[in-house]
Design a protein around this motif. Structure first.
Motif, PDB file in Angstrom:
ATOM      1  N   ASP A  80       0.954  -1.427   0.013  1.00 41.75           N
ATOM      2  CA  ASP A  80      -0.246  -0.081   0.658  1.00 41.75           C
ATOM      3  C   ASP A  80       0.705   1.541   0.040  1.00 41.75           C
ATOM      4  N   ALA A  81       0.743   2.128  -1.083  1.00 44.44           N
ATOM      5  CA  ALA A  81       0.790   3.771  -0.883  1.00 44.44           C
ATOM      6  C   ALA A  81       0.076   4.604  -0.780  1.00 44.44           C
ATOM      7  N   VAL A  82       0.301   5.289   0.227  1.00 43.39           N
ATOM      8  CA  VAL A  82      -0.867   6.461   0.678  1.00 43.39           C
ATOM      9  C   VAL A  82       0.111   7.892   0.604  1.00 43.39           C
ATOM     10  N   GLY A  83      -1.128   8.883   0.340  1.00 42.67           N
ATOM     11  CA  GLY A  83      -0.904  10.172  -0.496  1.00 42.67           C
ATOM     12  C   GLY A  83      -1.099  10.431   0.849  1.00 42.67           C
ATOM     13  N   CYS A  84      -0.815  12.018   1.482  1.00 39.43           N
ATOM     14  CA  CYS A  84      -1.165  13.027   2.456  1.00 39.43           C
ATOM     15  C   CYS A  84      -0.633  14.506   2.542  1.00 39.43           C
ATOM     16  N   ILE A  85      -1.232  15.419   2.980  1.00 39.10           N
ATOM     17  CA  ILE A  85      -1.130  16.348   3.092  1.00 39.10           C
ATOM     18  C   ILE A  85      -0.853  16.517   5.188  1.00 39.10           C
ATOM     19  N   ASP A  86       0.298  17.258   4.627  1.00 38.17           N
ATOM     20  CA  ASP A  86       0.427  17.644   5.884  1.00 38.17           C
ATOM     21  C   ASP A  86      -0.070  18.865   6.641  1.00 38.17           C
ATOM     22  N   LEU A  87      -1.402  18.800   7.270  1.00 40.42           N
ATOM     23  CA  LEU A  87      -1.944  19.603   8.446  1.00 40.42           C
ATOM     24  C   LEU A  87      -1.453  20.410   9.600  1.00 40.42           C
ATOM     25  N   SER A  88       0.220  19.939   9.907  1.00 40.01           N
ATOM     26  CA  SER A  88       0.938  20.823  10.652  1.00 40.01           C
ATOM     27  C   SER A  88       1.690  21.599  10.076  1.00 40.01           C
ATOM     28  N   LYS A  89       1.763  21.678   8.711  1.00 30.31           N
ATOM     29  CA  LYS A  89       2.554  22.383   7.706  1.00 30.31           C
ATOM     30  C   LYS A  89       1.722  24.077   7.735  1.00 30.31           C
ATOM     31  N   LEU A  90       0.598  24.017   8.156  1.00 27.94           N
ATOM     32  CA  LEU A  90      -0.213  25.258   7.523  1.00 27.94           C
ATOM     33  C   LEU A  90      -0.073  25.936   8.879  1.00 27.94           C
ATOM     34  N   LYS A  91      -0.356  27.252   8.142  1.00 24.62           N
ATOM     35  CA  LYS A  91       0.257  28.471   9.054  1.00 24.62           C
ATOM     36  C   LYS A  91      -1.281  29.269   8.788  1.00 24.62           C
ATOM     37  N   PRO A  92      -0.962  30.475   9.968  1.00 21.03           N
ATOM     38  CA  PRO A  92      -2.171  31.068   9.685  1.00 21.03           C
ATOM     39  C   PRO A  92      -1.715  31.535   8.676  1.00 21.03           C
ATOM     40  N   ALA A 102     -13.300  32.190   1.556  1.00 21.85           N
ATOM     41  CA  ALA A 102     -12.180  31.371   2.025  1.00 21.85           C
ATOM     42  C   ALA A 102     -11.134  31.384   0.766  1.00 21.85           C
ATOM     43  N   THR A 103     -10.393  31.483   0.830  1.00 18.22           N
ATOM     44  CA  THR A 103      -8.679  30.695   0.337  1.00 18.22           C
ATOM     45  C   THR A 103      -7.703  30.303   1.453  1.00 18.22           C
ATOM     46  N   ILE A 104      -7.565  29.388   1.110  1.00 18.56           N
ATOM     47  CA  ILE A 104      -6.219  28.070   1.874  1.00 18.56           C
ATOM     48  C   ILE A 104      -5.376  28.007   0.755  1.00 18.56           C
ATOM     49  N   VAL A 105      -4.051  28.253   1.284  1.00 22.54           N
ATOM     50  CA  VAL A 105      -3.364  27.406   0.829  1.00 22.54           C
ATOM     51  C   VAL A 105      -2.601  26.657   1.444  1.00 22.54           C
ATOM     52  N   LEU A 106      -2.474  25.375   0.701  1.00 18.02           N
ATOM     53  CA  LEU A 106      -2.336  24.272   1.788  1.00 18.02           C
ATOM     54  C   LEU A 106      -1.341  23.337   0.952  1.00 18.02           C
ATOM     55  N   PRO A 107      -0.788  22.891   1.525  1.00 10.25           N
ATOM     56  CA  PRO A 107       1.043  22.361   2.076  1.00 10.25           C
ATOM     57  C   PRO A 107       0.770  21.385   0.920  1.00 10.25           C
ATOM     58  N   LYS A 108       2.250  20.931   0.193  1.00  8.99           N
ATOM     59  CA  LYS A 108       1.762  19.965  -0.860  1.00  8.99           C
ATOM     60  C   LYS A 108       1.673  18.603  -0.407  1.00  8.99           C
ATOM     61  N   ALA A 109       1.272  17.990  -1.019  1.00  5.91           N
ATOM     62  CA  ALA A 109       0.826  16.314  -1.337  1.00  5.91           C
ATOM     63  C   ALA A 109       2.414  16.190  -0.772  1.00  5.91           C
ATOM     64  N   LEU A 158       0.789  12.090  -5.892  1.00  6.44           N
ATOM     65  CA  LEU A 158       0.874  13.096  -5.286  1.00  6.44           C
ATOM     66  C   LEU A 158      -1.188  14.033  -6.116  1.00  6.44           C
ATOM     67  N   THR A 159      -0.146  13.744  -7.246  1.00  8.87           N
ATOM     68  CA  THR A 159      -2.225  14.512  -8.424  1.00  8.87           C
ATOM     69  C   THR A 159      -3.418  13.829  -7.713  1.00  8.87           C
ATOM     70  N   GLN A 160      -3.003  13.224  -7.586  1.00 12.44           N
ATOM     71  CA  GLN A 160      -4.320  12.558  -6.756  1.00 12.44           C
ATOM     72  C   GLN A 160      -4.939  13.043  -5.835  1.00 12.44           C
ATOM     73  N   THR A 161      -3.977  13.042  -4.507  1.00 12.88           N
ATOM     74  CA  THR A 161      -4.249  13.267  -3.020  1.00 12.88           C
ATOM     75  C   THR A 161      -4.111  14.938  -3.672  1.00 12.88           C
ATOM     76  N   GLN A 162      -4.371  15.669  -4.254  1.00 11.95           N
ATOM     77  CA  GLN A 162      -4.303  17.412  -4.574  1.00 11.95           C
ATOM     78  C   GLN A 162      -6.000  16.924  -4.483  1.00 11.95           C
ATOM     79  N   SER A 163      -5.656  16.142  -5.683  1.00 13.22           N
ATOM     80  CA  SER A 163      -7.788  16.079  -6.192  1.00 13.22           C
ATOM     81  C   SER A 163      -8.878  15.714  -5.394  1.00 13.22           C
ATOM     82  N   ASN A 164      -8.056  14.862  -4.451  1.00 14.91           N
ATOM     83  CA  ASN A 164      -8.647  14.507  -3.722  1.00 14.91           C
ATOM     84  C   ASN A 164      -9.076  15.439  -1.885  1.00 14.91           C
ATOM     85  N   ALA A 165      -7.750  15.766  -1.900  1.00 16.41           N
ATOM     86  CA  ALA A 165      -7.976  17.246  -1.187  1.00 16.41           C
ATOM     87  C   ALA A 165      -9.208  18.702  -0.926  1.00 16.41           C
TER      88      ALA A 165
END
Length: 186
Positions: A80-92, A102-109, A158-165
């Motif tokens: 299994d390979a899992v793609g994710c986004i690390d929300l702990s990198k999200l800054k105010p 609302a505009t959010i700049v998410l961390p890269k996948a 990684l593209t699929q991870t961003q799309s799912n986000a």
């Protein structure tokens, strides 16, 4: 009749003695396992797993020798390979709210992990492995993990991870009352 009794009685006595001696001197094996588990580290996690790819690899691993016959093992490895986004990198400053938008700049996948599923993986055949079988199987699993990781990095995970986000966050933010939602990635 007496001769028959003279033969049967000693045979029965010898059988009973052998049974008693065997039962008395046969070692009784019991298994004891003791665990002492310690929590080694606690980490805060902010990784949102958004996609999981399941891979299969059919691998034939050989040890070629000049003097011995070639030893080989045939495996079907599931991973299994899992793609994710690390929300702990999200800054105010990555979140901008203005009225109903609302505009959010998410961390890269990122690739969270690639993990071999040993329960679903199978060793189908070994040839001439003898005492080297465990080593061959271990080497084959390591080779499979390296190759699957290489293939995962070539894939569109990684593209699929961003799309799912986007598919996760868009309805969430709209449900919170934002009519205009803009999601981008760093």
């Amino acid at each position: 009749m007496k001769t028959l009794v003279r033969i049967i009685v000693p045979i029965v006595l010898i059988g009973v003695i052998i049974w008693l001696v065997k039962d008395k001197f046969t070692p009784k094996i019991t298994t004891e396992t003791k665990h002492q588990i310690l929590v080694e580290r606690i980490e805060s996690m902010g990784k949102l797993e958004l996609v999981k790819y399941r891979f299969s690899d059919v691998i034939e691993h050989k040890d070629v020798s000049n003097y011995l016959p070639d030893a080989s093992v045939l495996l079907i490895v599931k991973a299994d390979a899992v793609g994710c986004i690390d929300l702990s990198k999200l800054k105010p400053e990555d979140v901008t709210i203005s009225g109903d938008s609302a505009t959010i700049v998410l961390p890269k996948a990122e690739l969270c992990y690639v993990k071999i599923d040993h329960k679903d993986s199978k060793v189908y055949d070994t040839k001439m492995a003898f005492f080297r079988e465990a080593t061959l199987v271990d080497e084959a699993f390591k080779s499979a993990e390296a190759e699957i990781t290489k293939q995962v990095q070539k894939s569109d995970i990684l593209t699929q991870t961003q799309s799912n986000a986007i598919h996760v966050f868009q309805p969430l933010l709209e449900g919170l009352g934002f009519k205009k939602v803009n999601l981008t990635f760093k």
